[in-house]
Scaffold this active site. Structure first.
Site, short mmCIF file in Angstrom:
data_model
loop_
_atom_site.label_atom_id
_atom_site.label_comp_id
_atom_site.label_asym_id
_atom_site.label_seq_id
_atom_site.Cartn_x
_atom_site.Cartn_y
_atom_site.Cartn_z
N HIS A 127 -0.89 1.04 9.45
CA HIS A 127 0.55 1.37 9.07
C HIS A 127 0.27 2.52 8.15
O HIS A 127 1.21 3.73 8.40
CB HIS A 127 1.27 0.23 8.19
CG HIS A 127 2.56 0.65 7.83
ND1 HIS A 127 3.95 0.47 8.60
CD2 HIS A 127 3.32 1.53 6.66
CE1 HIS A 127 4.94 0.89 7.89
NE2 HIS A 127 4.50 1.38 6.77
N GLU A 128 -0.48 2.62 7.07
CA GLU A 128 -0.57 3.65 6.11
C GLU A 128 -0.99 4.87 6.81
O GLU A 128 -0.84 5.84 6.61
CB GLU A 128 -1.24 3.33 4.84
CG GLU A 128 -0.66 2.14 4.25
CD GLU A 128 0.80 2.11 3.95
OE1 GLU A 128 1.55 3.05 3.65
OE2 GLU A 128 1.27 1.08 3.89
N ASN A 155 0.08 7.90 0.43
CA ASN A 155 0.02 9.40 -0.39
C ASN A 155 -0.93 10.21 0.61
O ASN A 155 -2.04 9.60 1.08
CB ASN A 155 -0.76 9.23 -1.68
CG ASN A 155 -0.21 8.13 -2.36
OD1 ASN A 155 0.88 8.17 -2.61
ND2 ASN A 155 -0.98 7.22 -2.72
N HIS A 195 1.41 6.52 8.91
CA HIS A 195 2.53 7.46 8.21
C HIS A 195 1.98 8.87 7.99
O HIS A 195 2.70 9.97 7.72
CB HIS A 195 2.64 6.81 6.79
CG HIS A 195 3.55 6.04 6.50
ND1 HIS A 195 4.88 6.06 6.80
CD2 HIS A 195 3.74 4.95 5.99
CE1 HIS A 195 5.47 5.08 6.61
NE2 HIS A 195 4.93 4.39 5.95
N ALA A 242 0.89 -1.33 0.10
CA ALA A 242 0.13 0.10 0.07
C ALA A 242 0.78 1.20 -0.07
O ALA A 242 1.92 1.19 -0.01
CB ALA A 242 -1.13 0.04 1.36
N MET A 243 0.17 2.45 0.04
CA MET A 243 1.05 3.62 -0.12
C MET A 243 0.03 4.73 0.57
O MET A 243 -1.06 4.96 0.37
CB MET A 243 1.21 3.92 -1.79
CG MET A 243 1.99 5.30 -2.08
SD MET A 243 3.81 5.23 -1.26
CE MET A 243 3.79 6.77 -0.82
N1 B3K Z 1 6.10 3.62 1.44
C1 B3K Z 1 5.34 2.69 0.89
C2 B3K Z 1 6.42 1.82 -0.02
C3 B3K Z 1 6.83 2.32 -1.10
C4 B3K Z 1 7.59 1.53 -2.04
C5 B3K Z 1 8.23 1.99 -3.02
N2 B3K Z 1 9.28 1.09 -3.74
C6 B3K Z 1 4.54 1.62 1.63
C7 B3K Z 1 4.71 1.63 3.12
O1 B3K Z 1 5.79 1.36 3.69
O2 B3K Z 1 3.81 2.22 3.95
ZN ZN Z 2 5.55 2.51 5.38
#
Ligand code: B3K
Ligand code: ZN
Length: 885
Positions: free
Chosen positions: A304-305, A272, A308, A269-270
């Site tokens: 987790h996301e 953003n 962030h 996942a990401m």
């Molecule tokens: N930050 C993203 C991971 C991105 C990976 C790029 N190759 C997911 C995470 O760790 O939450």
């Molecule tokens: Zn992460």
């Protein structure tokens, strides 16, 4: 393809950017093959940069359409553009505006970085360096900007238009079939957190009111028809939002928080800003489609996301070397959240199992690197177990060393001092040094020294003096680029128990009162001796309680000691560890015997200890989820890791299989009783206690099937037919897969038919078959690659079938090398279209040097075959080079 430039990037070379971009306006007109992006950038020279420097914007496979400076077309002599760079040799030395138009082909973007298509939707992935595939930019995390994003698309094709921030305007474009939306993100962010999504998606909506009363609209977007599968993700999100307020005082900061589930995604996942994009595996769940493990994964990744938002987004990384600043910390936070929502000891066991399975081999092989690396060729290859999991362990140790109050105060200070900035590990540690009053210089070595330390414990009891002397030592083996290792600061949580399991109070003149009170000794030098006094009889030492440091342990505990710990230790982790250590010793001896052509011996005490746990579980004296963990033997990979070198996976398999058989036969009635009495709740609930009961029941079934094939198969058939949830159905199928034959094939076919429309369920089916420990598996995997549900362009499918196969210890590591050859073939096929996933697959070969000589040479051959190709991506080139170095 972006091939390697050969030039590494070094932490030591960090320089602040020469220009800053304060504001970004993006106007994106979406078309499948010809998307137009107009980017308007408010740029100014950075006072901390080099005056008069050229402005070099990053690109990756970009096509420039036009460029204007302060409203005028830029003289072609004033800039140089290639797909990879846009350079203005003499940019103004006062604030100016650059307007850049690029054209993209999202439908042709197979790398799943930048703007691409997943199913019928447009979506983006920008971390680490994907934004430069959308427009030319200073694509580095220390350039922070506000973003306004205007999206335009065909109304019928993409009724949903999403981007970061709050929705400001939307409407139809008169006289056309198109519409638009404008999103404004007021929080400054680096380009890697940019996202947009557009498509015909369904969604579920909810509302969260923050502690201070801000109303936040929550949305989870999924494919039509999947809305009913998003409820658990929504529930997890709301719990995460509350927990971050309660534990860290962190509130959400926009009016909207959206999550989108897509089926083509390179990772989990990401995060953003305000628009998380997820691999649908970590969103979609119903009792009949997802296992308990999937539910736990969804809860963890959603958390987790979300976490962030503060650790990663509000405070981001100065450069990619600081990746663990956001990842290690955020993993620590999500682990803590799951521990709070579920059983903390069981969560700790699962996390340590994961660390040992993924990070320890990385740290012991050619891909070993620091938690904060100092050099890289391809940053995508550093989203590793070391940065994430070991990074989290380092934070956990920090908290243990300075105590919870100083840790929380340090986090508060970090949020206050660095909000809105791009920070470093030094900035972070400085906060804790301040709140704890402790010099963390030595502790910081955890970030700059690769390799897993080995802790040695030797003890001597003196009956006359009623004392116990404990000698502790640490050593870290040299790694590829670090010959000399220095002592680390290692918190060692320990206790002493008497034969009945009573805790013995710690008294010693060699330890600080605070160490004795907390039960955490600090090892900061190569060795340390502590003599405990007032010990009435020879005690049993419980060492590294709760796995207080990411270390390997060499102790002098006897098997009798381990049996005592397995029954009585008040530290649940060490109760579990004692059973694992007993089994590991037994299996190492058995595998050695098999290698030497002898029959393996099964230790009666261990069989009895196993039975004792079954009895306690049956009587409800121990938690079911914990019992399930205590009853599962170390994996083949665990044994291989303990062997360190000259590993023969076949011998390990036979040793483990014969122990499973012996346990299953010896305890068949008890296992059957557990299987009966923990079974079939009429109503499925994903909560931890219910999941624990299912885990125990399934562990019992699998062990029974290993010992009594026929009875196991009958029970598995009944369970398969009667189960109302995927956890039980899938475990039953796995039990049936233990025995070759028509029943297995029939069950596999029926499962595939029943779930033909569900790719995520078929992934389980792919993995299960890829892991069958029989020599026909290689041919089966090849055949499955032509199955209509398999696709080389979908990372989940590839990870399931090919990743699953490379985790098959005996068949991937076939002595004839055919397993390695298959992997190499697939890596080379995939590399031109999706180098990130290809490189990730290839890292399955990272432990090749620990194998016995014949397999080593076959693995080397496969690696050399890849290295010999001229057209490799930077990603694969980097992994293959390091693996062979
Ligand atoms: N930050 C993203 C991971 C991105 C990976 C790029 N190759 C997911 C995470 O760790 O939450
Ligand atoms: Zn992460």
């Amino acid at each position: 393809m972006r091939t390697s430039t050969g030039q590494p990037i070094r932490l030591a070379d960090y320089r602040p950017p020469d220009y800053l971009i304060d504001a970004v306006e993006l106007d994106v007109s979406l078309h499948r093959h010809a998307t137009r992006v107009v980017s308007t950038l408010a740029i100014r020279p950075n006072p901390a940069g080099r005056a008069g420097a050229a402005l070099a914007l990053d690109g990756d496979e970009l096509q420039l359409v036009s460029i204007e400076l302060d409203g005028n077309p830029l003289d072609p002599a004033a800039f140089a553009a290639s797909p990879e760079k846009l350079v203005l040799a003499n940019p103004p030395q006062i604030p100016f505006t650059l307007r850049i138009e690029t054209q993209l082909d999202p439908a042709g973007n197979t790398k799943l970085m930048g703007l691409y298509r997943s199913g019928s939707a447009y979506c983006t992935q920008c971390e680490a360096e994907g934004f430069r595939r959308i427009t030319y930019f200073l694509d580095r995390p220390d350039v922070l900007s506000t973003y306004v994003t205007r999206l335009e698309a065909d109304k019928a094709e993409a009724p949903v238009l999403l981007a970061n921030g709050n929705l400001e305007a939307h409407g139809d474009l008169e006289g056309t079939s198109r519409h638009f939306a404008v999103w404004r993100d007021p929080h400054k962010k680096p380009s890697y957190l940019f996202a947009l999504v557009a498509g015909d998606l369904a969604h579920i909506a909810d509302r969260f009111v923050t502690a201070s009363g801000r109303k936040v609209d929550l949305g989870i977007y999924v494919e039509h028809g999947r809305q009913d599968r998003a409820a658990y993700a929504m529930d997890s999100l709301k719990r995460s939002m509350r927990w971050d307020e309660q534990e860290y005082g962190r509130e959400y900061d926009l009016d909207v928080f959206n999550i989108v589930a897509v089926s083509d995604f390179n990772m989990g996942a990401m995060e953003n800003k305000g628009l998380n994009v997820f691999n649908d595996k970590y969103v979609l769940a119903l009792p009949e489609t997802a296992t308990d493990e999937d539910y736990a994964g969804i809860e963890a990744v959603i958390a987790h996301e979300y976490f962030h938002n503060w650790t990663g987004n509000r405070i981001t990384c100065r450069d990619w070397f600081q990746l663990c600043l956001k990842e290690g910390l955020t993993v620590f936070r999500d682990q803590d959240f799951s521990a709070h929502e579920r059983s903390a000891p069981v969560k700790r066991i699962a996390d340590v199992r994961g660390l040992r399975a993924a990070q320890f081999p990385e740290d012991a092989g050619p891909l070993a690197h620091n938690v904060r690396p100092e050099i890289y060729h391809e940053i995508n290859n550093f989203y590793t177990a070391t940065v994430y999991q070991k990074g989290a362990e380092v934070i956990r140790m920090l908290k243990l060393l300075i105590g919870a109050p100083a840790f929380r105060a340090g986090m508060d200070l970090y949020f206050e001092r660095y909000d809105g900035t791009a920070a470093t590990i030094e900035d972070f540690l400085g906060c804790f040094a301040e709140t704890s009053g402790r010099d963390l210089t030595d502790f910081k070595r955890w970030y700059s020294q690769a390799g897993t330390p080995l802790l040695t414990f030797r003890s001597a009891y003196d009956e006359a003096a009623r004392s116990l002397t404990l000698d502790m030592a640490q050593a870290t083996a040299p790694t590829r680029d670090q010959a000399v290792k220095l002592p680390l600061t290692i918190p060692i949580a320990l206790g002493m128990i008497d034969a009945a399991g009573g805790e013995i109070a710690l008294a010693s003149a060699d330890a600080n009162p605070s160490e004795l009170a907390s039960g955490v000794l600090e090892l900061t030098t190569a060795s340390r001796r502590v003599t405990f006094t007032g010990v009435a009889s020879r005690p049993t030492l419980s060492l590294l309680r709760g796995f207080s440091a990411p270390a390997r342990v060499d102790d002098d505990l006897t098997e009798a000691d381990l049996l005592i710990l397995s029954r009585h230790d008040r530290d649940s982790f060490n109760r579990w560890q004692a059973m694992q250590s007993l089994a590991t010793r037994l299996l190492l001896r058995a595998a050695g015997a098999i290698r030497a052509g002898q029959a393996p011996k099964i230790d009666a005490d261990f069989v009895e200890a196993y039975g004792a746990i079954l009895g306690e579980a049956q009587a409800g004296r121990i938690d079911a989820a914990f019992a399930a963990q205590a009853l599962s033997l170390p994996s083949e990979g665990d044994i291989a890791r303990e062997m360190e070198r000259n590993v023969d996976p076949d011998a390990i398999f036979v040793a483990r299989d014969s122990l499973r058989g012996a346990l299953g036969r010896a305890h068949a009635p008890a296992l059957a009783r557990l299987h009966d009495s923990f079974g079939g709740a009429a109503h499925f609930s994903p909560d931890a206690a219910s999941a624990g009961r299912r885990a125990l029941r399934n562990a019992a079934l699998l062990m029974l099937a290993a010992g009594k094939a026929e009875e196991g198969a009958q029970r598995a058939q009944r369970q398969l037919a009667g189960a109302n949830n995927m956890t039980e159905r899938f475990a039953a199928l796995a039990a049936l897969c233990l025995t070759p034959g028509a029943a297995r094939e029939h069950a596999l076919e029926a499962f595939a038919r029943a779930h033909a429309a569900d790719p995520l369920i078929l992934d389980k089916w792919f993995i299960l078959q890829a892991q069958i420990p029989e020599k026909e598996t290689l041919a089966r995997v090849r055949a499955l690659m032509s199955h209509h549900a398999f696709s080389m362009s979908n990372p989940n499918r590839v990870r399931a079938l090919i990743g699953g196969f490379s985790a098959n210890q005996t068949q991937f590591n076939r002595a004839d090398g055919a397993g390695y050859a298959l992997l190499a073939e697939i890596v080379l096929t995939l590399d031109p279209t999706n180098p990130q996933v290809a490189a990730r697959l290839l890292s399955g070969l990272r432990s090749w040097r620990s194998l016995e000589p014949q397999r080593q040479s076959k693995a080397q051959e496969a690696l050399a075959g890849i290295a010999g190709k001229t057209q490799l991506s930077a990603d694969v080139r980097d992994i293959v080079t390091r693996c062979l170095s």
